[in-house]
Design an enzyme around this catalytic site. Structure first.
Site, PDB file in Angstrom:
ATOM      1  N   HIS A   1       0.911  -1.066  -0.201  1.00 35.72           N
ATOM      2  CA  HIS A   1      -0.201  -0.086  -0.002  1.00 35.72           C
ATOM      3  C   HIS A   1       1.016   1.338   0.080  1.00 35.72           C
ATOM      4  O   HIS A   1       0.330   2.291  -0.345  1.00 35.72           O
ATOM      5  CB  HIS A   1      -0.959   0.008   1.291  1.00 35.72           C
ATOM      6  CG  HIS A   1      -2.326  -0.665   0.888  1.00 35.72           C
ATOM      7  ND1 HIS A   1      -3.342   0.017   0.981  1.00 35.72           N
ATOM      8  CD2 HIS A   1      -2.427  -1.693   0.155  1.00 35.72           C
ATOM      9  CE1 HIS A   1      -4.451  -0.755   0.678  1.00 35.72           C
ATOM     10  NE2 HIS A   1      -4.019  -2.028   0.212  1.00 35.72           N
TER      11      HIS A   1
ATOM     12  N   SER B   1      -8.955  -6.183  -8.141  1.00 35.02           N
ATOM     13  CA  SER B   1      -8.239  -5.065  -7.193  1.00 35.02           C
ATOM     14  C   SER B   1      -9.364  -4.066  -6.858  1.00 35.02           C
ATOM     15  O   SER B   1     -10.230  -3.828  -7.579  1.00 35.02           O
ATOM     16  CB  SER B   1      -7.244  -4.603  -8.053  1.00 35.02           C
ATOM     17  OG  SER B   1      -6.419  -3.537  -7.072  1.00 35.02           O
ATOM     18  N   THR B   2      -8.974  -3.736  -5.578  1.00 36.69           N
ATOM     19  CA  THR B   2     -10.200  -2.632  -5.216  1.00 36.69           C
ATOM     20  C   THR B   2      -9.534  -1.281  -5.659  1.00 36.69           C
ATOM     21  O   THR B   2      -8.396  -0.900  -5.216  1.00 36.69           O
ATOM     22  CB  THR B   2     -10.084  -2.555  -3.513  1.00 36.69           C
ATOM     23  OG1 THR B   2     -10.260  -4.006  -3.217  1.00 36.69           O
ATOM     24  CG2 THR B   2     -10.991  -1.480  -3.067  1.00 36.69           C
TER      25      THR B   2
ATOM     26  N   ARG C   1      -8.409   2.483  -5.407  1.00 37.52           N
ATOM     27  CA  ARG C   1      -8.562   3.343  -4.055  1.00 37.52           C
ATOM     28  C   ARG C   1      -7.948   4.652  -4.427  1.00 37.52           C
ATOM     29  O   ARG C   1      -7.397   4.828  -5.278  1.00 37.52           O
ATOM     30  CB  ARG C   1      -7.749   2.532  -3.289  1.00 37.52           C
ATOM     31  CG  ARG C   1      -6.124   2.357  -3.444  1.00 37.52           C
ATOM     32  CD  ARG C   1      -5.650   1.304  -2.378  1.00 37.52           C
ATOM     33  NE  ARG C   1      -4.035   1.135  -2.730  1.00 37.52           N
ATOM     34  CZ  ARG C   1      -3.078   1.758  -2.315  1.00 37.52           C
ATOM     35  NH1 ARG C   1      -3.383   2.530  -1.375  1.00 37.52           N
ATOM     36  NH2 ARG C   1      -2.081   1.522  -2.873  1.00 37.52           N
TER      37      ARG C   1
ATOM     38  N   GLY D   1     -11.737  -8.944   0.766  1.00 36.64           N
ATOM     39  CA  GLY D   1     -11.142  -8.178   1.949  1.00 36.64           C
ATOM     40  C   GLY D   1     -11.215  -9.273   3.245  1.00 36.64           C
ATOM     41  O   GLY D   1     -11.424 -10.241   3.340  1.00 36.64           O
TER      42      GLY D   1
ATOM     43  N   HIS E   1     -15.927 -13.944  -2.243  1.00 33.77           N
ATOM     44  CA  HIS E   1     -15.283 -14.750  -1.078  1.00 33.77           C
ATOM     45  C   HIS E   1     -16.395 -15.041  -0.479  1.00 33.77           C
ATOM     46  O   HIS E   1     -16.985 -14.282   0.229  1.00 33.77           O
ATOM     47  CB  HIS E   1     -14.315 -13.715  -0.551  1.00 33.77           C
ATOM     48  CG  HIS E   1     -12.862 -13.689  -1.305  1.00 33.77           C
ATOM     49  ND1 HIS E   1     -12.928 -12.994  -2.576  1.00 33.77           N
ATOM     50  CD2 HIS E   1     -11.773 -13.917  -1.231  1.00 33.77           C
ATOM     51  CE1 HIS E   1     -11.543 -12.940  -3.283  1.00 33.77           C
ATOM     52  NE2 HIS E   1     -10.985 -13.568  -1.771  1.00 33.77           N
TER      53      HIS E   1
ATOM     54  N   GLU F   1     -14.877 -17.907   4.265  1.00 30.89           N
ATOM     55  CA  GLU F   1     -13.309 -18.274   4.342  1.00 30.89           C
ATOM     56  C   GLU F   1     -12.831 -18.623   5.880  1.00 30.89           C
ATOM     57  O   GLU F   1     -11.878 -19.265   6.064  1.00 30.89           O
ATOM     58  CB  GLU F   1     -12.508 -16.910   4.067  1.00 30.89           C
ATOM     59  CG  GLU F   1     -12.243 -16.797   2.756  1.00 30.89           C
ATOM     60  CD  GLU F   1     -11.637 -15.267   2.582  1.00 30.89           C
ATOM     61  OE1 GLU F   1     -10.244 -15.225   2.708  1.00 30.89           O
ATOM     62  OE2 GLU F   1     -12.361 -14.240   2.484  1.00 30.89           O
TER      63      GLU F   1
HETATM   64 ZN    ZN Z   1      -8.782 -14.028  -2.484  1.00 32.46          ZN
END
Ligand code: ZN
Length: 353
Positions: free
Chosen positions: A68, A100-101, A103, A179, A206, A209
């Site tokens: 990041h 991908s997020t 940002r 996330g 997702h 998990e």
């Molecule tokens: Zn994943």
């Protein structure tokens, strides 16, 4: 005795990667290159990157923090995206969906919009620069990050819809929901995901998990996602498991990632995908999740997964071809991919069988 798939065979096999987070997929080479240039040039970051597959789980999370700090401008997003596409192409991946997020980064003026534009620019530029070599089709799934607000999720979906239209549905083909699995209630993000559905975007979600998410999983399944990310604890819960089986919702399986984040046993044969495949011939797609963070490759994941099931080369080939059924791209792309697999079969495997 069956001719079992080995790593070398898996490296040469054409493959489909459907579960790859862009930032977590950056190779050590790419990270070191950026570190040498940037303000984050410190020995601590280099040490963690240098540990490769010996990184602990905590150090894996540290990698995300370092990432990041490094991936902060549209120019860097273009560069790293091209590097990641190159890595997958060299691993004989013929079709890749990157997630991908988007940002905002105040210091560089990067916005969610310019982030997404940068990913798409990289995909187009890679294609133009490599037309004759190493053909790989790439698509982008903007991610909804469940640790961020629902408003941000709506914003991401709105941009995804816009870019899907402006690229004629050729580059942005769906939305990912991901996330920190402990953050917030996943069900709160159903409205933005329904918004994505209405915009003809596919959904890769997702879920399950971590343990104890039965109610959340039940609600997320009502969306009938096109694919499930991990779904690690679904097989333990008859109520939700039966929906997945009945609707044949494919599972994206990332064995090394699950082991390194301690959600499954270390013994590959005890990973949940073996139950789905052996008991129900359920569609499962092998993926890497974060190949950079977890120091793996798609070939390596195929070798592990095929080994756990004791698959022959022919069966492994069929499994990699089966993944074409679950890509979010259009019918023409699927036909082209099937042709690639058939050509590979004729020139490499037909004589063996
Ligand atoms: Zn994943």
């Amino acid at each position: 005795m069956a001719d079992l798939a080995d790593l070398k065979f898996c490296q040469e096999l054409p493959k489909i990667e459907l579960h790859a987070h862009l930032n977590g997929s950056l190779s050590d080479e790419t990270l070191n290159k950026l570190l040498r240039r940037g303000p984050t040039n410190n020995s601590y970051a280099s040490t963690i990157i240098g540990k490769g597959e010996r990184r602990t789980m905590q150090e894996g999370f540290e990698m995300f923090r370092i990432l990041h700090e490094i991936v902060v401008s549209p120019e860097i997003v273009v560069e790293v995206t091209k590097d990641v596409i190159t890595d997958f192409a060299l691993d004989q991946v013929k079709y890749l969906e990157l997630r991908s997020t988007p940002r905002n980064v105040l210091s560089s003026g990067m916005t969610k919009r310019s982030y997404m534009e940068a990913v798409l620019t990289a995909i187009q530029r890679y294609r133009e620069e490599n037309e004759d070599r190493c053909r790989i089709d790439v698509r982008y799934l903007p991610s909804i990050d469940r640790s961020k607000s629902v408003e941000e999720a709506h914003e991401t979906v709105k941009l995804a819809e816009e870019f899907s239209l402006s690229t004629n549905g050729n580059l942005v083909v769906g939305v990912d929901f991901s996330g920190n699995p402990h953050a917030n209630d996943g069900a709160d993000y159903i409205p933005p995901m329904m918004q994505a559905r209405r915009a003809n975007l596919h959904l890769a979600v997702h879920m399950a998990e971590v343990e104890g998410k039965k109610e959340e999983t039940k609600k997320l399944l009502e969306l009938l996602p096109d694919r499930i990310g991990h779904g690690t604890f679904i097989s333990n819960e008859p109520g939700v498991r039966d929906v997945v089986l009945k609707k044949r919702i494919p599972l994206e399986v990332c064995v090394t990632s699950n082991i390194k984040t301690c959600t499954v046993p270390e013994d590959h044969t005890k990973h949940h995908f073996t139950w789905w495949r052996q008991e129900h011939q359920h569609p499962c797609i092998v993926g890497t999740d974060d190949k950079g963070i977890f120091a793996t490759s798609l070939s390596n994941e195929y070798s592990i997964a095929a080994g756990a099931l004791g698959l022959s080369r022919r069966e492994t080939f069929n499994w990699s071809k089966e993944a074409i059924d679950h890509v979010f791209a259009d019918i023409d792309t699927k036909s082209r991919l099937r042709q690639t697999w058939d050509d590979y079969w004729k020139s490499n495997l037909e004589v063996d069988t």
